[in-house]
Design an enzyme around this catalytic site. Structure first.
Site, PDB file in Angstrom:
ATOM      1  N   LYS A   1     -25.941  78.881 -14.362  1.00  0.00           N
ATOM      2  CA  LYS A   1     -25.270  79.054 -15.657  1.00  0.00           C
ATOM      3  C   LYS A   1     -25.304  80.482 -16.201  1.00  0.00           C
ATOM      4  CE  LYS A   1     -23.445  76.022 -16.229  1.00  0.00           C
ATOM      5  NZ  LYS A   1     -22.363  75.616 -15.252  1.00  0.00           N
TER       6      LYS A   1
ATOM      7  N   GLY B   1     -17.549  80.556 -22.278  1.00  0.00           N
ATOM      8  CA  GLY B   1     -17.603  81.926 -21.757  1.00  0.00           C
ATOM      9  C   GLY B   1     -17.825  82.960 -22.852  1.00  0.00           C
TER      10      GLY B   1
ATOM     11  N   TRP C   1     -17.849  83.275 -12.351  1.00  0.00           N
ATOM     12  CA  TRP C   1     -17.104  84.501 -12.671  1.00  0.00           C
ATOM     13  C   TRP C   1     -17.340  85.557 -11.580  1.00  0.00           C
ATOM     14  CZ3 TRP C   1     -18.264  87.907 -17.620  1.00  0.00           C
ATOM     15  CH2 TRP C   1     -17.208  88.784 -17.824  1.00  0.00           C
TER      16      TRP C   1
ATOM     17  N   SER D   1     -25.985  76.769 -22.045  1.00  0.00           N
ATOM     18  CA  SER D   1     -24.958  76.464 -21.041  1.00  0.00           C
ATOM     19  C   SER D   1     -25.484  75.405 -20.060  1.00  0.00           C
ATOM     20  CB  SER D   1     -24.576  77.755 -20.298  1.00  0.00           C
ATOM     21  OG  SER D   1     -23.547  77.518 -19.397  1.00  0.00           O
TER      22      SER D   1
ATOM     23  N   THR E   1     -22.219  82.737 -12.473  1.00  0.00           N
ATOM     24  CA  THR E   1     -22.020  82.655 -11.021  1.00  0.00           C
ATOM     25  C   THR E   1     -20.533  82.520 -10.671  1.00  0.00           C
ATOM     26  OG1 THR E   1     -24.053  81.348 -11.076  1.00  0.00           O
ATOM     27  CG2 THR E   1     -22.883  81.441  -8.972  1.00  0.00           C
TER      28      THR E   1
ATOM     29  N   HIS F   1     -28.713  80.220  -5.414  1.00  0.00           N
ATOM     30  CA  HIS F   1     -29.539  80.203  -6.625  1.00  0.00           C
ATOM     31  C   HIS F   1     -31.016  80.425  -6.258  1.00  0.00           C
ATOM     32  CE1 HIS F   1     -26.380  79.234  -9.336  1.00  0.00           C
ATOM     33  NE2 HIS F   1     -26.256  77.953  -9.030  1.00  0.00           N
TER      34      HIS F   1
HETATM   35  P1  A3P Z   1     -20.776  78.736 -21.133  1.00  0.00           P
HETATM   36  O1  A3P Z   1     -21.317  77.382 -20.801  1.00  0.00           O
HETATM   37  O2  A3P Z   1     -21.661  79.503 -22.066  1.00  0.00           O
HETATM   38  O3  A3P Z   1     -19.371  78.709 -21.601  1.00  0.00           O
HETATM   39  P2  A3P Z   1     -22.146  79.459 -13.800  1.00  0.00           P
HETATM   40  O4  A3P Z   1     -20.877  79.885 -13.194  1.00  0.00           O
HETATM   41  O5  A3P Z   1     -23.325  80.269 -13.357  1.00  0.00           O
HETATM   42  O6  A3P Z   1     -22.345  78.005 -13.716  1.00  0.00           O
HETATM   43  O7  A3P Z   1     -22.043  79.836 -15.354  1.00  0.00           O
HETATM   44  C1  A3P Z   1     -21.170  79.139 -16.194  1.00  0.00           C
HETATM   45  C2  A3P Z   1     -20.972  79.918 -17.468  1.00  0.00           C
HETATM   46  O8  A3P Z   1     -20.093  81.029 -17.212  1.00  0.00           O
HETATM   47  C3  A3P Z   1     -20.296  79.076 -18.539  1.00  0.00           C
HETATM   48  O9  A3P Z   1     -20.767  79.591 -19.781  1.00  0.00           O
HETATM   49  C4  A3P Z   1     -18.824  79.400 -18.293  1.00  0.00           C
HETATM   50  O10 A3P Z   1     -17.989  79.114 -19.383  1.00  0.00           O
HETATM   51  C5  A3P Z   1     -18.909  80.894 -18.005  1.00  0.00           C
HETATM   52  N1  A3P Z   1     -17.766  81.382 -17.219  1.00  0.00           N
HETATM   53  C6  A3P Z   1     -17.145  80.778 -16.179  1.00  0.00           C
HETATM   54  N2  A3P Z   1     -16.136  81.529 -15.725  1.00  0.00           N
HETATM   55  C7  A3P Z   1     -16.109  82.636 -16.484  1.00  0.00           C
HETATM   56  C8  A3P Z   1     -15.268  83.797 -16.523  1.00  0.00           C
HETATM   57  N3  A3P Z   1     -14.274  83.946 -15.672  1.00  0.00           N
HETATM   58  N4  A3P Z   1     -15.529  84.736 -17.452  1.00  0.00           N
HETATM   59  C9  A3P Z   1     -16.546  84.595 -18.324  1.00  0.00           C
HETATM   60  N5  A3P Z   1     -17.376  83.527 -18.358  1.00  0.00           N
HETATM   61  C10 A3P Z   1     -17.162  82.552 -17.447  1.00  0.00           C
END
Ligand code: A3P
Length: 311
Positions: A57, A276, A62, A152, A60, A122
Site C-alpha cells: 500500500k 491516491g 503506480w 490504505s 507499488t 514485498h
Molecule cells: P490509497 O488507498 O491511499 O488511495 P499499492 O499499489 O502499494 O497497493 O498502493 C495503493 C495505493 O496507491 C492506494 O492509495 C492507491 O490509490 C494509490 N495509487 C494507485 N495507483 C496510483 C497512481 N497511479 N498514482 C498515485 N497513487 C496511486
C-alpha cells in the site's frame, strides 16, 4: 499444525481464522511464506533485472506502471490492456506463489529487451538482500508515510471477502500496525532496510517516497529513468509517461475497473486505485492514534525519513 513449515517458524493468530508466520523477524500469510521460500530456493536475478521492492500500500501499483513505461517507453496500449500487476508480477505471490502461479520462474520478460525484466516484491531487504546482491540487478524501493500506508492497508483489508462479514475495526488496525503485526511487517524495519542500502549503494538501490513522487512527478520520473540507465530524450516523453501512469488514467481503463479478483491476484482489480492522496489519514485517524504513530515514527526513523511525521 504448522502448514508444512519448519517447526522453528513462529505462528500467531492475526484476525478471524487467519494465521501468520514469522520468518526472519517479518510476518507472512501462509501463501506468501510458501512463495517466499520457493523464491529463495529458485530465483536468480539477471544482471539487467529491475526489482521494485515495497511495503504493501505504498504506491507499488503506480511504480509498476512507471517502471514499465520508463523502460518500454511507448506503453499506453499495454497499460490500457493489462493491469499493472500483470505487466510486473509480484515474485513471492504471482511468480513463485503456490496459488496463482501466474508465470513460471523463467517468466518471459514483458519488456522490449530480455535483459530488462521487471518484478515486484514485498520482501524486506533483510530477506531479499542476499538475492538482490547475487547479481547486478537494480532495486527501486518506494516508501510511503506510515499513517497513509496504514489507512490504505485498512481499506484494502476491508475490501476482502472475509471483511464483508466482519469489517476490520480501525482501532485494531492501528494496534497491529504499531506492533508490526501486518503482512511483511514490521513496516519501520522494512523501510529502514532498503533506505540504508540506498545510502550506501545508490547505483544499485534507488529509494523514493510516494510523497516526493506526488509533489513533483516529472522530476522524480526523470531521476528514475536516469537510475535505470534509460534517460528521456525530451520533455514530451516524460509527460507522456506521467500522464499514462496517473491514477486518473489508470482507473479509467476497463481492465482496472473490475471488482473481480483475477487469476493473478487475490484482490479486486479496482481496489488498487482508491484515492491516491497524500494525507488521507487525517480523514480517519483520531488525534490519539496520530500521536501514537508519530511517536513510533520519531523513534524509529529519527527524523531521517518522513521528517514532518515526527514534527
Ligand atoms: P490509497 O488507498 O491511499 O488511495 P499499492 O499499489 O502499494 O497497493 O498502493 C495503493 C495505493 O496507491 C492506494 O492509495 C492507491 O490509490 C494509490 N495509487 C494507485 N495507483 C496510483 C497512481 N497511479 N498514482 C498515485 N497513487 C496511486
Amino acid at each position: 499444525q504448522n502448514q508444512g513449515f519448519d517447526s522453528s517458524i513462529a505462528q500467531a493468530k492475526w484476525r478471524g481464522d487467519a494465521i501468520f508466520y514469522q520468518f526472519h523477524g517479518f510476518w507472512f500469510t501462509p501463501l506468501c511464506l510458501q512463495g517466499t521460500q520457493e523464491l529463495l530456493n529458485q530465483f536468480k536475478p539477471l544482471s539487467g533485472d529491475v526489482i521494485l521492492a515495497s511495503f504493501p500500500k505504498t504506491g507499488t501499483t503506480w511504480l509498476k506502471s512507471l517502471l514499465y513505461s520508463i523502460i518500454n517507453r511507448s506503453s499506453i496500449d499495454q497499460l490500457a490492456r493489462n493491469h499493472p500487476h500483470q505487466l510486473v508480477p509480484q515474485l513471492e505471490l504471482q511468480v513463485y506463489g503456490p496459488q496463482w502461479s501466474f508465470a513460471p520462474p523463467n517468466f518471459p520478460s514483458p519488456c522490449t529487451s530480455p535483459s530488462n525484466r521487471i518484478f515486484g516484491t514485498h520482501l524486506p531487504y533483510q530477506i531479499f538482500g542476499k538475492i538482490a546482491n547475487s547479481s547486478d540487478c537494480r532495486v527501486v524501493y518506494v516508501a510511503r508515510n506510515p499513517k497513509d500506508t496504514l489507512v490504505s492497508f485498512w481499506h484494502m483489508v476491508n475490501t476482502m471477502e472475509m471483511a464483508k462479514r466482519a469489517p476490520w475495526p480501525l482501532e485494531d488496525a492501528v494496534d497491529k500496525f504499531c506492533e508490526g503485526f501486518l503482512p511483511f511487517g514490521p513496516y519501520y524495519e522494512h523501510v529502514l532496510g532498503y533506505q540504508k542500502e540506498s545510502i550506501e549503494r545508490p547505483k544499485k538501490f534507488f529509494f523514493i517516497t510516494y510523497e516526493e513522487l506526488q509533489s513533483d512527478t516529472k522530476t522524480h520520473v526523470k531521476k528514475l529513468a536516469e537510475f535505470l540507465g534509460c534517460p528521456f530524450d525530451n520533455e514530451e516523453q516524460v509527460e507522456e509517461v506521467v500522464r499514462s501512469c496517473s491514477i486518473e488514467t489508470l482507473r479509467n481503463h476497463e481492465v482496472n475497473k473490475s471488482s473481480d479478483v483475477s487469476e493473478f491476484n487475490p484482490l479486486p482489480l479496482n481496489s488498487f486505485f482508491r484515492k491516491g492522496h497524500v494525507g488521507d489519514h487525517k480523514n480517519y485517524l483520531t488525534k490519539d492514534m496520530i500521536e501514537r504513530i508519530d511517536g513510533i515514527t520519531c523513534e524509529k526513523f529519527r527524523g531521517l525519513i518522513f521528517k514532518h511525521e515526527a514534527d
